[in-house]
Write a protein that holds these residues in place. Structure first.
Motif, PDB file in Angstrom:
ATOM      1  N   ARG A  38       0.821  -1.214   0.000  1.00 37.73           N
ATOM      2  CA  ARG A  38       0.000   0.000   0.000  1.00 37.73           C
ATOM      3  C   ARG A  38       0.855   1.264   0.000  1.00 37.73           C
ATOM      4  N   ASP A  39       2.122   1.134   0.416  1.00 36.14           N
ATOM      5  CA  ASP A  39       3.016   2.299   0.451  1.00 36.14           C
ATOM      6  C   ASP A  39       3.855   2.424  -0.803  1.00 36.14           C
ATOM      7  N   ARG A  40       3.455   1.745  -1.869  1.00 35.62           N
ATOM      8  CA  ARG A  40       4.313   1.709  -3.047  1.00 35.62           C
ATOM      9  C   ARG A  40       4.575   3.115  -3.590  1.00 35.62           C
ATOM     10  N   TYR A  41       5.781   3.273  -4.057  1.00 36.07           N
ATOM     11  CA  TYR A  41       6.253   4.542  -4.654  1.00 36.07           C
ATOM     12  C   TYR A  41       6.247   5.698  -3.672  1.00 36.07           C
ATOM     13  N   LYS A  42       6.184   5.380  -2.365  1.00 30.97           N
ATOM     14  CA  LYS A  42       6.368   6.433  -1.360  1.00 30.97           C
ATOM     15  C   LYS A  42       7.764   6.269  -0.801  1.00 30.97           C
ATOM     16  N   LEU A  43       8.610   7.211  -1.104  1.00 36.06           N
ATOM     17  CA  LEU A  43       9.997   7.073  -0.669  1.00 36.06           C
ATOM     18  C   LEU A  43      10.088   7.098   0.849  1.00 36.06           C
ATOM     19  N   GLN A  44      10.887   6.204   1.384  1.00 39.90           N
ATOM     20  CA  GLN A  44      11.141   6.165   2.820  1.00 39.90           C
ATOM     21  C   GLN A  44      12.315   7.092   3.145  1.00 39.90           C
ATOM     22  N   ARG A  45      12.637   7.140   4.438  1.00 39.65           N
ATOM     23  CA  ARG A  45      13.770   7.981   4.838  1.00 39.65           C
ATOM     24  C   ARG A  45      15.033   7.499   4.135  1.00 39.65           C
ATOM     25  N   PHE A  46      15.852   8.446   3.749  1.00 46.53           N
ATOM     26  CA  PHE A  46      17.063   8.122   3.000  1.00 46.53           C
ATOM     27  C   PHE A  46      18.228   7.910   3.957  1.00 46.53           C
ATOM     28  N   GLY A  47      18.116   6.894   4.745  1.00 50.43           N
ATOM     29  CA  GLY A  47      19.206   6.582   5.663  1.00 50.43           C
ATOM     30  C   GLY A  47      19.605   7.778   6.481  1.00 50.43           C
ATOM     31  N   ARG A  48      20.911   7.906   6.702  1.00 53.39           N
ATOM     32  CA  ARG A  48      21.403   9.055   7.436  1.00 53.39           C
ATOM     33  C   ARG A  48      22.231   9.948   6.530  1.00 53.39           C
ATOM     34  N   GLY A  49      22.015   9.814   5.246  1.00 54.57           N
ATOM     35  CA  GLY A  49      22.736  10.677   4.314  1.00 54.57           C
ATOM     36  C   GLY A  49      24.193  10.291   4.115  1.00 54.57           C
ATOM     37  N   GLY A  50      24.507   9.065   4.488  1.00 55.20           N
ATOM     38  CA  GLY A  50      25.898   8.624   4.332  1.00 55.20           C
ATOM     39  C   GLY A  50      26.361   8.673   2.883  1.00 55.20           C
ATOM     40  N   PHE A  51      25.436   8.402   1.968  1.00 59.21           N
ATOM     41  CA  PHE A  51      25.814   8.405   0.556  1.00 59.21           C
ATOM     42  C   PHE A  51      26.218   9.788   0.094  1.00 59.21           C
ATOM     43  N   VAL A  52      25.547  10.822   0.662  1.00 56.76           N
ATOM     44  CA  VAL A  52      25.897  12.192   0.289  1.00 56.76           C
ATOM     45  C   VAL A  52      27.304  12.525   0.796  1.00 56.76           C
ATOM     46  N   SER A  53      27.590  12.091   2.019  1.00 59.51           N
ATOM     47  CA  SER A  53      28.934  12.331   2.558  1.00 59.51           C
ATOM     48  C   SER A  53      29.992  11.697   1.670  1.00 59.51           C
ATOM     49  N   ALA A  54      29.723  10.471   1.244  1.00 60.92           N
ATOM     50  CA  ALA A  54      30.701   9.781   0.398  1.00 60.92           C
ATOM     51  C   ALA A  54      30.919  10.540  -0.903  1.00 60.92           C
ATOM     52  N   ALA A  55      29.817  11.025  -1.494  1.00 56.77           N
ATOM     53  CA  ALA A  55      29.938  11.771  -2.747  1.00 56.77           C
ATOM     54  C   ALA A  55      30.689  13.080  -2.519  1.00 56.77           C
ATOM     55  N   LEU A  56      30.395  13.741  -1.400  1.00 55.74           N
ATOM     56  CA  LEU A  56      31.065  15.013  -1.113  1.00 55.74           C
ATOM     57  C   LEU A  56      32.563  14.808  -0.903  1.00 55.74           C
ATOM     58  N   ARG A  57      32.903  13.769  -0.152  1.00 53.22           N
ATOM     59  CA  ARG A  57      34.330  13.541   0.124  1.00 53.22           C
ATOM     60  C   ARG A  57      35.098  13.254  -1.147  1.00 53.22           C
ATOM     61  N   THR A  58      34.448  12.607  -2.087  1.00 56.01           N
ATOM     62  CA  THR A  58      35.162  12.238  -3.303  1.00 56.01           C
ATOM     63  C   THR A  58      34.870  13.187  -4.451  1.00 56.01           C
ATOM     64  N   GLY A  59      33.969  14.144  -4.239  1.00 55.55           N
ATOM     65  CA  GLY A  59      33.649  15.122  -5.286  1.00 55.55           C
ATOM     66  C   GLY A  59      32.987  14.516  -6.510  1.00 55.55           C
ATOM     67  N   THR A  60      32.271  13.410  -6.307  1.00 53.92           N
ATOM     68  CA  THR A  60      31.639  12.757  -7.450  1.00 53.92           C
ATOM     69  C   THR A  60      30.169  13.172  -7.541  1.00 53.92           C
ATOM     70  N   PRO A  61      29.639  13.219  -8.758  1.00 57.54           N
ATOM     71  CA  PRO A  61      28.239  13.605  -8.906  1.00 57.54           C
ATOM     72  C   PRO A  61      27.281  12.510  -8.437  1.00 57.54           C
ATOM     73  N   ILE A  62      26.100  12.963  -8.001  1.00 57.70           N
ATOM     74  CA  ILE A  62      25.037  12.044  -7.612  1.00 57.70           C
ATOM     75  C   ILE A  62      24.025  12.003  -8.749  1.00 57.70           C
ATOM     76  N   VAL A  63      23.733  10.819  -9.221  1.00 60.01           N
ATOM     77  CA  VAL A  63      22.750  10.674 -10.298  1.00 60.01           C
ATOM     78  C   VAL A  63      21.479  10.098  -9.689  1.00 60.01           C
TER      79      VAL A  63
ATOM     80  N   THR B 134      20.640  15.492   0.646  1.00 63.44           N
ATOM     81  CA  THR B 134      19.865  14.254   0.751  1.00 63.44           C
ATOM     82  C   THR B 134      18.415  14.511   0.358  1.00 63.44           C
ATOM     83  N   ASP B 135      17.866  15.598   0.899  1.00 60.81           N
ATOM     84  CA  ASP B 135      16.467  15.932   0.581  1.00 60.81           C
ATOM     85  C   ASP B 135      16.295  16.261  -0.895  1.00 60.81           C
TER      86      ASP B 135
END
Lengths: 344, 373
Positions: free
Chosen positions: B246-271, B349-350
């Motif tokens: 019933r919750d399909r296509y409703k995005l859940q919380r995006f973790g703690r944003g660890g992926f953004v930190s990884a991208a920032l540290r390495t300067g890589t784009p987020i797709v 992240t948002d």
């Protein structure tokens, strides 16, 4: 600063013996003292040259007297070993942990000691599915090794850190070696891969990193002769998986469920002097270390990559493949050349 | 290994509607010259027009992959022979022979252990020859995936693909890996970041490592990104993949944003990547918690067919999938120290989450049928 008097522990191990031989042939070094609880074989003894062998137990206070009397300025501690010397695990732990404590206590009281080099192991990182794939020197293990050699090694490193804190004037080097393998050295892995049928864990294919015994000696010698403060991961470039290595050696993998691996290993250990699987901390999830610091900060580039180490071992040992991939996989070429004579 | 399989169209944008566009290999063209095909056009993905006329079918490399992927080429070539050509074609024979020789060489290499594995355990040869062809069947035949926007994935540098997670089992991650490999001009391998559960399990963990995937943790993500790899992450984790139907296509919380930190540290784009269709493959209508706890799983799903029909219930429903890779969000201008700024990490992240959610709504509004698209 070239050391004048070097003390090498664990001269019965290949690393200690080889290192002592090299140091003995270095005219800049005044004395090379080798310590172990059992005398080395006549062969090793002959090749040690002018290096002096002292039969001593590093758990004993005697070692402090040796260090003080001989005016030792560099201590290379290579006797920490995963393999019980006859007496089983309890004695092994005694020798590893208590021996190191005594040795470091002796070093601390001698004002002449300037450099301490410790042979450590990648086992200190543990191996769990929650660990990152590659360990750097700063990686904290997620699950501390609960026992056995890995725990010993972790504790020993801790004692060395404590020693370095109390004697900041001493340069301490910790070399975390991955698995040793070489054509001549008798190591845990060499015995394992020499088995005709090699027990491997079911459903796990740990990544292996290897370091050539020659590289291990070379880097220890470098740390003995020059100041390399800090902790360094030492491993050849690249990775082999366990099954890949078994195939390269042409061995027959015997897949055993993980719980059965250790008992079978224990039984095998009685039949053949086999150290695998290690008593604890079987690296089912692999242990791969980042060696950037070794290359860049210490300026040491291992000459053998992991795959080269393994191939050198297989060739040097003259391991005859039981499973000949050329025969199995090359069948098509033979069929074709037999059926179509005109072609190629 | 898969390079010889099929090439992207020369000229034009090779990414757009790529799943829909099948390239045609040499032998297919030979066959088409002789027989009138049963189905006009070779549309496997539906939707887009079959415009491809591949001129770069490779002859030089014997294709084990092509052999494994026997869906179309050999079948049509065979049809051509049966229908029209009475005498055996020596060229076809030679090609078959080359293929068998290639297969024999492959088997020999595998048996001799003569293959490369990177420090994560990634075995590119095995991936190309075994894992991807198997997944490709699912990708092309079962889910009929249409992937768009692959030009947003860089060709030679690191990038972090962030997508919505769904479907009870993480099939969406695997399908995205196929999309990035098959429809990106550089045929890039997507390195997935998975939960530790995956790596704890025997067989599955070892297989995942061989396929190039690793644990979702900062050090591994940064190491891969620094190495210039395309990394895929599903930051919703189990909350996303195991959410009720019933919750399909409703995005859940995006973790703690660890992926953004990884991208920032390495300067890589987020797709940002939006996947439509994965929610319907195993509609999770219930959860047996005690059983899940007993087995150490995050959830034990009940779908309309599982566990009711037993193993048959494990067959995913053949929903029609769309995967859209959005505009990359650049992180290089913030500098590596920005990873220590929690507010920026939350904002990014948002932003990623909103982008994916809005794209999902748009894609859903365009979808007419779950199974037909």
């Amino acid at each position: 600063m070239t050391p004048r008097v070097v003390l090498v522990t664990g001269v019965n191990g290949f690393l200690g013996a080889q290192l002592a031989m090299r140091l003995a042939s270095d005219p800049d070094i005044e004395r090379v003292l080798c310590v172990d609880i059992v005398p080395p074989s006549p062969e090793v003894r002959r090749r040690l040259g002018r290096a002096e062998f002292i039969r001593a137990d590093i758990r004993n206070r005697l070692i402090a007297k040796v260090i003080a009397a001989a005016r030792v300025d560099t201590v290379v501690h290579t006797s920490v070993s995963p393999e019980p010397v006859g007496g089983g695990r309890a004695l092994n732990k005694e020798l590893n942990v208590i021996g190191t404590m005594q040795l470091l206590a002796a070093c601390q009281t001698s004002p002449l000691v300037r450099r301490v080099v410790l042979k450590s192991t990648s086992a200190v990182y543990g191996s769990s599915p929650r660990d990152p794939a590659v360990f750097t020197e700063r990686t904290e293990p997620r699950e501390l090794p609960s026992g056995g050699y890995a725990k010993d090694a972790a504790e020993i490193e801790g004692y060395l850190r404590g020693f370095a804190r109390r004697r900041p004037d001493v340069v301490t080097t910790t070399l975390r070696f991955s698995n040793f393998l070489g054509p001549r050295a008798d190591t845990v892995l060499s015995r394992y891969f020499a088995l005709p049928a090699v027990p491997v864990p079911l459903g796990h294919d740990p990544r292996l990193q290897l370091v050539h015994t020659e590289d291990a000696v070379a880097v220890t010698r470098l740390a003995t002769l020059t100041d390399l403060p800090g902790v360094y991961n030492v491993a050849g470039e690249g990775v082999l998986t366990l099954t890949q290595a078994v195939r390269r050696a042409g061995r027959l993998p015997v897949v055993l469920p993980r719980p059965a691996l250790r008992p079978v290993g224990a039984v095998l250990r009685r039949v053949v002097p086999l150290g695998w699987p290690p008593e604890s901390g079987t690296p089912d999830f692999g242990q791969v270390m980042d060696t950037t610091s070794l290359r860049e900060n210490a300026g040491f580039v291992p000459r053998w990559s992991t795959a080269q180490v393994f191939d050198d071992f297989v060739q040097g040992r003259g391991l005859r493949p039981l499973v000949d991939a050329d025969r199995l996989g090359g069948g098509w070429d033979r069929i074709r050349s037999a059926t179509v004579p005109g072609r190629r | 290994m898969a390079r010889e399989d099929e090439d992207v169209r020369p000229g034009g944008d090779p990414c757009r509607g790529a799943a829909a566009v099948r390239t045609i290999t040499e032998e297919e063209r030979v066959a088409e010259a002789r027989v009138i095909p049963l189905r006009p056009g070779r549309v496997s993905g539906g939707g887009a027009q079959p415009v491809a006329e591949d001129t770069t079918a490779s002859e030089d490399l014997p294709g084990t992959v092509r052999a494994a992927r026997s869906g179309d080429g050999p079948a049509q070539a065979g049809g051509g022979r049966d229908g029209e050509a009475p005498e055996p074609d020596p060229a076809v024979d030679a090609r078959l022979e080359d293929r068998l020789a290639g297969l024999a060489r492959f088997v020999r290499r595998r048996l001799a252990g003569e293959y490369e594995v990177d420090e994560f355990g990634f075995d590119a040869e095995l991936n190309d020859a075994v894992f991807l062809p198997a997944l490709r069947l699912l990708y092309e035949r079962w889910f009929r995936v249409e992937a768009v926007g692959l030009h947003n994935v860089p060709g030679d540098s690191g990038a972090l693909i962030v997508a919505n997670h769904a479907g009870t089992l993480p099939v969406d991650a695997l399908m995205t890996a196929v999309a990035v490999h098959d429809h990106h001009p550089e045929r890039r391998h997507l390195r997935l970041l998975g939960a530790d559960l995956v790596f704890r399990l025997p067989v599955l963990g070892a297989t995942a490592r061989r396929a190039g995937h690793t644990l979702a943790c900062g050090p591994d993500a940064e190491r891969l990104l620094r190495g210039g790899e395309v990394v895929g992450v599903w930051p919703e984790g189990f909350k996303g993949v195991g959410k009720p139907f019933r919750d399909r296509y409703k995005l859940q919380r995006f973790g703690r944003g660890g992926f953004v930190s990884a991208a920032l540290r390495t300067g890589t784009p987020i797709v940002p990547c939006s996947i439509v269709g994965a929610e319907e493959i195993y509609p999770k209508i219930g959860d047996i918690r005690p059983l899940a706890r007993l087995l150490g799983l995050p959830y034990f799903p009940i779908t309309p067919f599982f566990p009711l029909l037993g193993p048959l219930g494990a067959v995913p429903l053949p929903s029609k999938w769309y995967i859209e890779f959005g505009e990359p969000i650049s992180t290089a201008e913030y500098g590596p120290d920005a990873a220590e700024d929690p507010m920026l990490v939350f904002d990014l992240t948002d932003q990623v989450r909103e982008t994916i959610q809005q794209t999902l709504y748009r894609m859903l509004s365009q979808r007419q049928s779950v199974f037909l698209g």
